[in-house]
Scaffold this active site. Structure first.
Site: not given
Length: 546
Positions: A288, A322
């Site tokens: 992430d 991300h």
């Protein structure tokens, strides 16, 4: 070991001090007594099978009573449950030492904690400290959270053989057979809205029925001061990896943070409502966001009212993630006075990612970023998005997403603000889009300066609801050239010494009756097939071309 307090002044050579209003912060590092106690002395066994929770915590407690010191973890495979750090303790992992946290969920009691900016019931973190002063995790060893035992996994993120192997290992599938969960309790929790929220009608039996869903963050440091994380590899976290919360004087240096790229909520470091922070020379390869600044969510975060402030990040590398450097989306207490320099993002979905949504509130301001090098980004090199929808920034194959409904709403304390960013010396070789800015009609992204950039991407620049944004000496090398720059309902834009790929079909498209005061100067537009196209109420009065 450390013999004195080191004061680190947050003055990076690449930033002019005039950019920062007020005194520059000083970070205080911890100091420890020379007293050292090996966990072997309290009964720990390095066989990867013996549970050493009591032995390790006993070593910490013993040294705490002596006034602190170094808890020494020798080389070996040390299976353990949750470890609680105390004031004046340096948990030091020797080279070859691995703290391996058990897969037995029963070893992790449910505790009141924090999840994505809200007070929640969670499983106790593998390593935690609360209101501790003078603490550290140092050395050359590994902290392994055994996160594979906790995390749900999406089928679309694995190869066919990997998926078959995972399903055969146990666990359960959801109804559409596209999501794997480690247990029925984990699946049950996934079907609920905000199941970890603490409320009177939820008793111990309820939380126990979804216990496996309430994944812990690997390292949670709450209300602590003078913290050092240095040299250690933190990997395979159940959720966020490093989570300093409402803490001060944090130094993170030369650490490695590793999670599988598909790890749900597998953030590298989330600095939440912290003050005086230095993160340097560290590597993040995670599932992430990599380097992320937060400060609480929505009304609860605004009530806390603790900004993340006075942060310097330098010399870091982010791989799978991300976002390389990220602010939000939980930024309701504000984020300010942040310096980022000399960082490299390779293969991260987005390079510089700033995300929020209506309801958050909070002001993000005084963000200074320069000398950033990016390669092979599936998404945007630079992204400001005030319509964050809690989804991965790059859709999976076949995934369909609806554009947000654009409407103007009243400004309130729940309206987020992004303003006063200075971003310079940014170089990107490969992205889907160079720059994407999407503000709100009632609160545009504003007062942004981007200068000295070379961005190679499929698409160029898109600005929707931006105000007071300057691009100076920016070179966009985009594959799609119709248009290179797409402007929608934005004003006060300046393009000075703007460069683009020769032969572009359309240089600027300007749309919307609120698009105005757009200046294009010191720019040779002669190689473009068409310089400017006006749509949806925009007109030649909207743009000044010099």
């Amino acid at each position: 070991m450390m013999k004195k307090i080191f004061a680190l002044c947050l003055v990076a050579p690449c930033f002019a001090t005039a950019q920062f209003k007020g005194p520059l912060p000083v970070i205080k590092s911890p100091v420890f007594k020379k007293d050292t106690l090996s966990i072997v002395k309290t009964g720990a066994v390095p066989d990867g099978n013996t549970l050493n929770t009591k032995s390790i915590n006993a070593a910490i407690e013993t040294l705490t009573k002596r006034g602190g010191g170094v808890v020494y973890v020798p080389n070996g495979l040390w299976l353990t449950g949750p470890i609680v750090l105390k004031s004046n303790i340096n948990l030091h992992l020797a080279a070859g030492a691995t703290l391996l946290f058990t897969k037995d969920f029963n070893q992790y009691p449910l505790v009141e904690a924090n999840w994505e900016g809200l007070q929640q019931m969670r499983n106790q973190s593998p390593i935690s400290a609360t209101n501790a002063t003078n603490i550290a995790i140092t050395g050359k060893g590994i902290v392994d959270g055994n996160g594979d035992a906790w995390r749900m996994v999406k089928k679309d993120k694995l190869t066919e053989s990997q998926w078959k192997r995972l399903v055969a290992s146990g666990g359960v599938l959801n109804e559409d057979k596209k999501g794997w969960y480690p247990s029925e309790k984990a699946l049950k929790g996934s079907k609920m809205s905000n199941p970890g929220a603490i409320s009177p009608e939820k008793d111990a039996a309820f939380f126990n029925s979804i216990k496996d869903f309430l994944r812990p963050n690997l390292v949670l440091l709450t209300g602590c001061k003078q913290i050092l994380l240095e040299g250690v590899t933190f990997q395979n976290s159940p959720a966020w990896t490093l989570h300093p919360l409402m803490s001060e004087h944090l130094t993170v240096r030369n650490v490695n943070v590793k999670n599988p790229w598909y790890a749900q909520n597998g953030d590298g470091i989330d600095v939440e409502s912290c003050k005086n922070v230095l993160i340097e020379n560290s590597v993040f390869d995670v599932g992430d966001d990599g380097l992320c600044m937060k400060s609480g969510r929505d009304a609860e975060g605004r009530k806390r009212g603790m900004a993340t402030e006075n942060v310097i990040i330098r010399g870091c590398t982010v791989y799978a993630s991300h976002g390389g450097f990220v602010i939000g989306s939980e930024m309701s207490g504000g984020v300010k006075n942040v310096y980022v320099s000399n960082c490299t993002f390779i293969g991260s979905d987005v390079g510089l990612r700033f995300k929020t949504t209506r309801g958050r509130g909070g002001v993000v301001e005084n963000i200074f970023i320069r000398d950033i090098y990016m390669k092979d980004l599936p998404g945007d090199a630079i992204l400001f998005d005030m319509y964050y929808a809690a989804k991965d920034p790059v859709p999976l194959a076949g995934e369909k997403r609806e554009l947000p409904v654009i409407e103007t709403k009243p400004v309130s304390e729940a309206t987020p603000v992004f303003k006063n960013f200075q971003i310079s010396n940014i170089y990107c070789n490969g992205a889907d889009r160079g720059v994407f800015v999407r503000g709100l009609p009632e609160m545009p992204v504003k007062d942004i300066v981007m200068e000295n950039m070379v961005l190679q991407a499929k698409k160029g620049i898109e600005i929707q609801e931006g105000n007071g944004i300057t691009f100076k000496n920016v070179h966009i090398i985009s594959d799609e050239t119709e248009p290179v720059v797409d402007i929608i309902q934005s004003s006060g834009l300046v393009f000075d010494k703007f460069n683009f790929k020769k032969g572009a079909s359309l240089l600027f498209r300007v749309s919307g009756d609120r698009s105005k005061d757009i200046q294009i100067k010191n720019t040779d537009a002669t190689s473009a097939g068409q310089k400017i196209q006006y749509e949806l109420g925009a007109s030649e009065k909207s743009v000044s071309l010099k």
